[in-house]
Design an enzyme around this catalytic site. Structure first.
Site, short mmCIF file in Angstrom:
data_model
loop_
_atom_site.label_atom_id
_atom_site.label_comp_id
_atom_site.label_asym_id
_atom_site.label_seq_id
_atom_site.Cartn_x
_atom_site.Cartn_y
_atom_site.Cartn_z
N ASP A 320 -28.46 5.99 -45.07
CA ASP A 320 -28.37 5.74 -46.50
C ASP A 320 -29.19 6.75 -47.29
O ASP A 320 -30.23 7.23 -46.84
CB ASP A 320 -28.89 4.32 -46.81
CG ASP A 320 -28.92 4.03 -48.29
OD1 ASP A 320 -27.83 3.88 -48.87
OD2 ASP A 320 -30.03 3.99 -48.87
N GLU A 374 -24.43 9.35 -45.77
CA GLU A 374 -24.08 9.11 -47.17
C GLU A 374 -24.71 10.21 -48.01
O GLU A 374 -25.89 10.16 -48.33
CB GLU A 374 -24.58 7.73 -47.63
CG GLU A 374 -24.14 7.41 -49.05
CD GLU A 374 -25.08 6.45 -49.76
OE1 GLU A 374 -24.58 5.63 -50.55
OE2 GLU A 374 -26.30 6.53 -49.56
#
Length: 650
Positions: A320, A374
């Site tokens: 993330d 990401e």
């Protein structure tokens, strides 16, 4: 070593920057490992720090170089600790050996003396933590014991079909769901839907439920809101037995600011784990930022990855917030419209090296692991092997695609859909890199935004989804929901992701219980019954999604990007056709006109999928086709807002 230049010659002016990545990567490894060491042998902090059961005693170690004294305190010694003082060891490590066994389930903290003041901290390697009556976290001594029965499935050449899930909101009831209930109630849904991979969010312990798991306090602890470590182990083992792989949504991009619960000011210094001053603060997220150039921090984070792989048997990670890691400006307010913005003084080379180390470590621990990044900036080489000059991930998320769809339905009419722009958005990749395509994820469902189905249907979703109610709004919403998913699924990546419930058009947004909504669970749950109600049209979207996923199961075309061939694109008529593998996809995006299309095809195809089928809530079959053997022409008549998929025998 710089094969990346063969993939993308436009990187040639930045050859020195790319070489610097590899040089710093090699230099960091040499510093950490010596000449012949392996990262998998280095990343063992979880086997040294924290609570370790040895033959005749418990050993506890903590790293707190700025502390003057350290004590182990808990309900087992009435939080006093004078009998459990830790001794100073090398490198700022404190340790104690406790004869026999400390009681499992005991609440525990480390009491540190810093500048003559006593402070209490949750141990940094704790495996479990619970909230106390002061709404602070206490560590808990656990020794998880679970006998795994199933081996992890190996996908190899199979495309990852990812079901993004959050344990807490997975119940239809107004409460937080558990690992055990998810195992019994939700895993079978995922298996039946055809997905082969689960991506679990919010597993690492976080004090604030509404942070969606992205403000982590205890990096080695499972979220106690959902159950015990053994419960999570059982969930993963059960998933493996179903043929499902499980990825952890790992947060190494930042940490919660809470002092006492997490790592912030752990030993009184702001620089133990994080950068000093403003560089250690993420102003937009109000969180702390790791110092990826510090050996102890690298050791902590790499050990964390190995821990999740070995202890819980996760099959890989979705990293993330990687854009925030890559640049000192964290990507905020930056448009990455030229290559120079990837290679500048704003680039954090230490963070890039850490990501390379993380990828190499994971490969050593589990060669079959899946690594997804990401990164909204589209840093070149992110999903290329390190050996070729890349950073080492398997896939990057196609983050621009959901934004594209939101802009289309928020700002434009259906007549303004630009197929050339659509094609570019869905097919443009970094050369040689694989993507995970998706129309929407949890990001698009969070409060303040709307899911695609809500953008398409708005208030009509509440009173017009009945199967017996005529509604032009709902007819349009269902038709476009199917077209968006099919074109995104087939074009936007070599894998696919769906967020829990979006497959059947789950209404409304996500909003966790908080003061601003009177602690309501109304929007912090999944209304599975909507898709099971025979009187509601949600069932059509669920059936459509299941059959769409089955296309990949049966034909394995997602990873065949090299076989993609555009057959027709005409913006005025809103017609699009392309071949991929042995499949032909034909779309009519026109909002109110059926269209004719003639395509040269060397052999007669077989129709295998029609979005207009009444089992998907359509009105068909209305579209039709004929094949003229003599001139090898496929003649099509496509109803408005429909698509068909054909199969070729060879």
């Amino acid at each position: 070593m710089l094969n990346i230049l063969q993939y993308d010659p436009y990187l040639e002016p930045y050859k020195e920057d790319l070489s610097l990545r590899l040089f710093e990567f090699a230099r960091t490894k040499k510093r950490l490992l010596g000449m012949e060491g392996k990262l998998s042998d280095f990343a063992n902090g979880h086997k040294y720090f924290g609570f370790q059961q040895e033959t005749h005693n418990w050993t506890f170690r903590e790293w707190a170089p700025n502390a003057e004294k350290a004590f182990l305190v808990g309900d087992f010694n009435e939080w006093e600790g004078s009998q459990h003082e830790l001794k100073a060891a090398y490198g700022g490590v404190w340790e104690i050996a406790v004869p026999g066994r400390l009681p499992l389930g005991s609440k525990v903290k480390v009491k540190l003396v810093i500048n003559g003041t006593e402070v209490y901290r949750v141990p940094s390697y704790i495996m479990y933590a619970v909230q106390n009556e002061y709404l602070e976290l206490d560590g808990v001594i656990v020794e998880p014991r679970y006998e795994f029965k199933h081996k992890s499935p190996v996908l190899k050449d199979t495309a990852p079909l990812i079901y993004e899930a959050h344990i807490g909101i997975s119940s239809e009831e107004y409460r937080i769901n558990s690992y055990k209930e998810f195992t019994v109630d939700v895993l079978p849904r995922i298996k039946k839907a055809g997905y082969n991979t689960i991506q679990l969010m919010a597993i690492m312990e976080h004090p604030l439920y509404s942070s969606f798991g992205y403000q982590v306090s205890n990096f080695f602890a499972v979220s106690s809101r959902f159950g015990s470590p053994e419960d999570l182990m059982e969930l993963i083992d059960t998933a493996h037995g179903m043929g499902l792989r499980v990825l952890l949504d790992v947060v190494h991009s930042h940490a919660v600011k809470n002092v006492g619960d997490g790592l912030n000011l752990f030993d009184g210094s702001s620089t133990q784990y994080f950068h000093a001053g403003g560089r250690g603060e993420h102003e937009a997220w109000n969180t702390k930022l790791f110092n990826y150039g510090k050996d102890e921090v690298i050791h902590f984070l790499l050990s964390n990855l190995k821990f999740w792989l070995e202890t819980y048997r996760f099959d890989g990670f979705r990293f993330d917030g990687v854009t925030s890691m890559l640049y000192h400006h964290h990507g905020l307010g930056t448009s990455f419209d030229n290559y120079g913005k990837y290679f500048s003084r704003d680039t954090d080379i230490e963070a890039i090296v850490y990501l390379m180390l993380a990828n190499e470590l994971v490969r050593q621990v589990n060669p079959n692991a899946t690594m997804i990044t990401e990164d909204m900036s589209a840093m070149p080489g992110m999903a290329l092997p390190i050996s070729e000059g890349g950073i080492g991930f398997d896939y990057r998320l196609s983050m621009g695609v959901p934004d594209y769809w939101i802009r289309q339905f928020k700002e434009k009419s259906d007549e303004e859909l630009d197929l050339m722009e659509l094609w570019w958005e869905l097919t443009t990749r970094r050369p040689g890199e694989k993507n995970i395509g998706y129309a929407e994820s949890h990001d698009q469902a969070l409060v303040g935004d709307k899911t695609l189905m809500m953008w398409l249907a708005n208030e009509a979703i509440y009173d017009s989804m009945d199967s017996h109610t005529d509604s032009l709004i709902i007819d349009r919403a269902l038709a476009l929901h199917k077209l968006v998913r099919l074109v995104t699924f087939s074009l936007a990546g070599e894998g696919y992701l769906n967020f829990m419930g979006n497959e059947f058009g789950h209404p409304e947004w996500l909003d966790f219980p908080r003061e601003g909504n009177q602690e309501s669970f109304q929007h912090a749950r999944r209304q599975w019954s909507l898709s099971e109600n025979e009187n509601l049209r949600f069932k059509y979207l669920l059936k459509f999604d299941q059959d769409m996923i089955a296309l990949e199961q049966d034909h394995k075309f997602l990873k065949q990007s090299g076989s993609l061939q555009q057959c027709w694109i005409k913006n005025q008529d809103k017609l699009l056709a392309y071949r991929k593998g042995k499949l032909l996809f034909v779309f009519n995006f026109h909002p109110n006109r059926e269209q004719k299309l003639s395509l040269y095809m060397p052999s007669k195809p077989e129709l295998i999928f029609d979005t207009d089928d009444n089992k998907y809530g359509g009105f068909g079959p209305r579209s039709s086709f004929t094949y003229q053997e003599k001139n090898k022409k496929l003649e099509l008549l496509l109803a408005e807002r429909t698509a068909m998929v054909f199969q070729f025998s060879s």
